[in-house]
Write a protein that holds these residues in place. Sequence first.
Motif, mmCIF file in Angstrom:
data_model
loop_
_atom_site.group_PDB
_atom_site.id
_atom_site.type_symbol
_atom_site.label_atom_id
_atom_site.label_comp_id
_atom_site.label_asym_id
_atom_site.label_seq_id
_atom_site.Cartn_x
_atom_site.Cartn_y
_atom_site.Cartn_z
ATOM 1 N N PRO A 63 19.780 -37.415 22.985
ATOM 2 C CA PRO A 63 19.882 -38.829 22.571
ATOM 3 C C PRO A 63 20.699 -39.709 23.512
ATOM 4 O O PRO A 63 20.534 -40.911 23.503
ATOM 5 C CB PRO A 63 20.541 -38.752 21.202
ATOM 6 C CG PRO A 63 20.265 -37.379 20.727
ATOM 7 C CD PRO A 63 20.223 -36.505 21.935
ATOM 8 N N ARG A 64 21.558 -39.112 24.312
ATOM 9 C CA ARG A 64 22.368 -39.972 25.192
ATOM 10 C C ARG A 64 22.123 -39.676 26.664
ATOM 11 O O ARG A 64 23.040 -39.751 27.488
ATOM 12 C CB ARG A 64 23.822 -39.863 24.810
ATOM 13 C CG ARG A 64 24.015 -40.525 23.442
ATOM 14 C CD ARG A 64 25.373 -40.961 23.158
ATOM 15 N NE ARG A 64 25.378 -41.909 22.055
ATOM 16 C CZ ARG A 64 26.474 -42.343 21.503
ATOM 17 N NH1 ARG A 64 27.634 -41.935 21.923
ATOM 18 N NH2 ARG A 64 26.409 -43.225 20.534
ATOM 19 N N THR A 91 23.765 -50.417 24.600
ATOM 20 C CA THR A 91 24.272 -49.087 24.249
ATOM 21 C C THR A 91 24.723 -48.376 25.528
ATOM 22 O O THR A 91 25.811 -47.798 25.584
ATOM 23 C CB THR A 91 23.165 -48.268 23.539
ATOM 24 O OG1 THR A 91 22.730 -48.997 22.399
ATOM 25 C CG2 THR A 91 23.667 -46.904 23.121
ATOM 26 N N VAL A 94 28.035 -49.519 26.912
ATOM 27 C CA VAL A 94 29.205 -48.938 26.252
ATOM 28 C C VAL A 94 29.431 -47.511 26.760
ATOM 29 O O VAL A 94 30.567 -47.103 27.005
ATOM 30 C CB VAL A 94 29.022 -48.930 24.713
ATOM 31 C CG1 VAL A 94 30.241 -48.331 24.036
ATOM 32 C CG2 VAL A 94 28.764 -50.346 24.210
ATOM 33 N N PRO B 29 28.501 -37.617 19.702
ATOM 34 C CA PRO B 29 27.827 -37.905 18.442
ATOM 35 C C PRO B 29 26.548 -38.683 18.747
ATOM 36 O O PRO B 29 26.572 -39.606 19.567
ATOM 37 C CB PRO B 29 28.822 -38.779 17.684
ATOM 38 C CG PRO B 29 30.039 -38.857 18.524
ATOM 39 C CD PRO B 29 29.767 -38.253 19.844
ATOM 40 N N ALA B 30 25.461 -38.278 18.200
ATOM 41 C CA ALA B 30 24.183 -38.861 18.589
ATOM 42 C C ALA B 30 23.543 -39.610 17.443
ATOM 43 O O ALA B 30 24.150 -39.780 16.395
ATOM 44 C CB ALA B 30 23.276 -37.746 19.061
ATOM 45 N N ARG B 31 22.259 -40.004 17.686
ATOM 46 C CA ARG B 31 21.538 -40.746 16.660
ATOM 47 C C ARG B 31 21.475 -39.981 15.349
ATOM 48 O O ARG B 31 21.366 -40.566 14.289
ATOM 49 C CB ARG B 31 20.114 -40.996 17.134
ATOM 50 C CG ARG B 31 20.001 -42.124 18.111
ATOM 51 C CD ARG B 31 18.699 -42.040 18.838
ATOM 52 N NE ARG B 31 18.890 -42.524 20.203
ATOM 53 C CZ ARG B 31 18.556 -43.735 20.611
ATOM 54 N NH1 ARG B 31 17.993 -44.560 19.801
ATOM 55 N NH2 ARG B 31 18.780 -44.129 21.827
ATOM 56 N N ALA B 158 29.821 -49.272 16.827
ATOM 57 C CA ALA B 158 28.818 -48.354 16.274
ATOM 58 C C ALA B 158 28.415 -47.312 17.320
ATOM 59 O O ALA B 158 28.264 -46.132 16.996
ATOM 60 C CB ALA B 158 27.600 -49.137 15.792
ATOM 61 N N VAL B 159 28.269 -47.739 18.582
ATOM 62 C CA VAL B 159 27.909 -46.776 19.641
ATOM 63 C C VAL B 159 29.008 -45.730 19.751
ATOM 64 O O VAL B 159 28.739 -44.529 19.808
ATOM 65 C CB VAL B 159 27.703 -47.485 21.003
ATOM 66 C CG1 VAL B 159 27.511 -46.463 22.119
ATOM 67 C CG2 VAL B 159 26.516 -48.435 20.953
ATOM 68 N N ARG B 160 30.249 -46.206 19.763
ATOM 69 C CA ARG B 160 31.380 -45.271 19.924
ATOM 70 C C ARG B 160 31.469 -44.291 18.749
ATOM 71 O O ARG B 160 31.910 -43.169 18.911
ATOM 72 C CB ARG B 160 32.687 -46.053 20.062
ATOM 73 C CG ARG B 160 32.734 -46.778 21.376
ATOM 74 C CD ARG B 160 34.135 -47.136 21.805
ATOM 75 N NE ARG B 160 34.050 -47.882 23.052
ATOM 76 C CZ ARG B 160 34.016 -49.206 23.124
ATOM 77 N NH1 ARG B 160 34.101 -49.930 22.028
ATOM 78 N NH2 ARG B 160 33.903 -49.811 24.287
ATOM 79 N N GLY B 162 28.932 -43.215 17.228
ATOM 80 C CA GLY B 162 27.712 -42.400 17.204
ATOM 81 C C GLY B 162 26.658 -42.934 16.251
ATOM 82 O O GLY B 162 25.676 -42.261 15.960
ATOM 83 N N ARG B 163 26.830 -44.150 15.749
ATOM 84 C CA ARG B 163 25.834 -44.740 14.846
ATOM 85 C C ARG B 163 24.891 -45.611 15.671
ATOM 86 O O ARG B 163 24.931 -46.836 15.616
ATOM 87 C CB ARG B 163 26.537 -45.560 13.757
ATOM 88 C CG ARG B 163 27.347 -44.724 12.779
ATOM 89 C CD ARG B 163 28.012 -45.556 11.705
ATOM 90 N NE ARG B 163 29.170 -46.290 12.194
ATOM 91 C CZ ARG B 163 29.227 -47.605 12.331
ATOM 92 N NH1 ARG B 163 28.183 -48.345 12.044
ATOM 93 N NH2 ARG B 163 30.318 -48.191 12.781
ATOM 94 N N ASP B 164 24.062 -44.951 16.463
ATOM 95 C CA ASP B 164 23.232 -45.695 17.409
ATOM 96 C C ASP B 164 22.209 -46.614 16.732
ATOM 97 O O ASP B 164 21.886 -47.675 17.253
ATOM 98 C CB ASP B 164 22.518 -44.724 18.354
ATOM 99 C CG ASP B 164 23.494 -44.135 19.372
ATOM 100 O OD1 ASP B 164 24.717 -44.372 19.213
ATOM 101 O OD2 ASP B 164 23.040 -43.461 20.308
#
Lengths: 239, 322
Positions: A63-64, A91, A94, B29-31, B158-160, B162-164
């Motif tokens: 995912p990243r 995204t 960040v 932490p991912a989507r 939210a990105v930090r 992990g709540r993509d």
Amino acid sequence: MSRPRRALPRIAALGAVLLAAALALPAAADTMRERMDAGDRALAAGRYDAAREAYRAVLRAQPRNREAMRRLGAADLADGRLEDAFSTLQTLRVLAPEDAGVRLSLARVYREAGLADRERRALLEAIRLDPGMTEAHLGLARAFVAAEELFAAGSEYAWLIADADRAGRPPEPVVLFELAAVRERLGRPADAARLLTRYLALAPSGELADRARAALARLPAPKPAAAPGPPAAEPGVAP
Amino acid sequence: MRTPRVALAAAVLLAALPAAAPAQPRPGPARTAPPAAPAAPAIEADLAARRSEVTALSREVADLTRHIAENRKRAAELTEYGGTLAERVRRLKKSPSGVVRDAQLKDDLKELRRVLATLRNMSHVQRILETTLSTRQVALARKAETEASRLLDRGEEAVRAGRDDDAGREFRAALAMLRLGSGARIGARPPVREPVPEPTGRFALSGHETPDEMRELALLLRDGADKIKWNGALLVEVLGRLRAERETLEDLRALETPRDGPAEGALAELDGHIGQVTAELERLRRLLGGFLARANILEQQADREEVAMLQEAGRAATGVAP
């Protein structure tokens, strides 16, 4: 069964798992690489849905994955899906705050969205992160022209020419052409003529060349070139 | 002891994953990560309130814009009707007098006066509406930009965390908000104004002008002064833009390596240009002063001569010698 004997099957199983994983990892990496390549080919061919699907497949597994995010953003931007491109690139901003390329891509989204101030800010951030990023300088020069800030635009175009001179390569012809237009609008027709002459020496044919010739016909003839020596600074913007 | 071993194996596999794919960041932490705790209800309520403020302002701007467009259309129709009426009045005035013609002329003149009064009133209302619209657009632009910044901040958080998916929603909303603000800011900009030809103010006085003629000349000079003021105001705007550009160039110079790059030269050239514009502004100020002073002199002279003429007429009437 003694304790060591009981442990043997477990150790064997764990070894098998680790071996399978070790064998699978390059295969997984290959698959990711193939998907990325497929996405790149689709993107280059303008098949944006296919490109997006390929990059998303990578992102579903990782995912990243920044590269996949960057390319997904590019595919969305090329396809005019500004909200999607913006979301992905923000995204990524960040996750990779020092990545000048992300700022440059964001600047493109802002430009497409008609957000000139934000575009400029993103380009300046890109230059702050990577002072030698020529695309950001060119983007900024054009943003200044659009905002009628011609002195600032001239400065950025001149930076691009000086950068090429420093690297010992000819400047991009379009930079000379656009700077000529700026110099003419600033009431410096002789500078404009000199730049257009240099443009034609580098790019003698094409639509811009025709326009350069037409402009030269109405501008005063540039003075003969000076005797060979160190490269002269661009007219009017040098200290 | 089974669980720790499986966990260890899983950890080994997980640790191996980034190495297997170069250029991969360490999976954070991912989507798929469980959503973090929802924001406090008070914050959400505050956010909703701010968004509804933006929505209300946006609606107000849309209503005002529509109202102004309708007024403009109506004014154009009335102007056309007024033109037709004026043409009819001119024709009637040229035709021989008669009962029918006179009655028609009277009616048309009355109608023309009504149309002109309505147009004047509409123009007044239009100016008020346009000023209100501009104020509302500036307010909307500010609110939308503030809101966009908040949304961007929330997206980053939210990105930090992990709540993509949440981040994606915030970022999309931020872009929409930025576009709304930008549109409002562009709408609030005054239309581009062009300079007018500079009045010469040159006219020869014969010395035999009547007070009325002097006042007419003074009026011409005041009209010229207005044109100079207009051009001066435009130059002040230009000067403001050039000074802003100077700040931009200062920023560019700060970024430049080497420090004596093109921005330095451009700054020197811009300073020269600012100097020219400032000198031109000074010239216009002097010209304006000259026009106004001459208008004042002519008006005072007209007043004096009128008083003298009245006194002379008074003496002539009463038979008193000067």
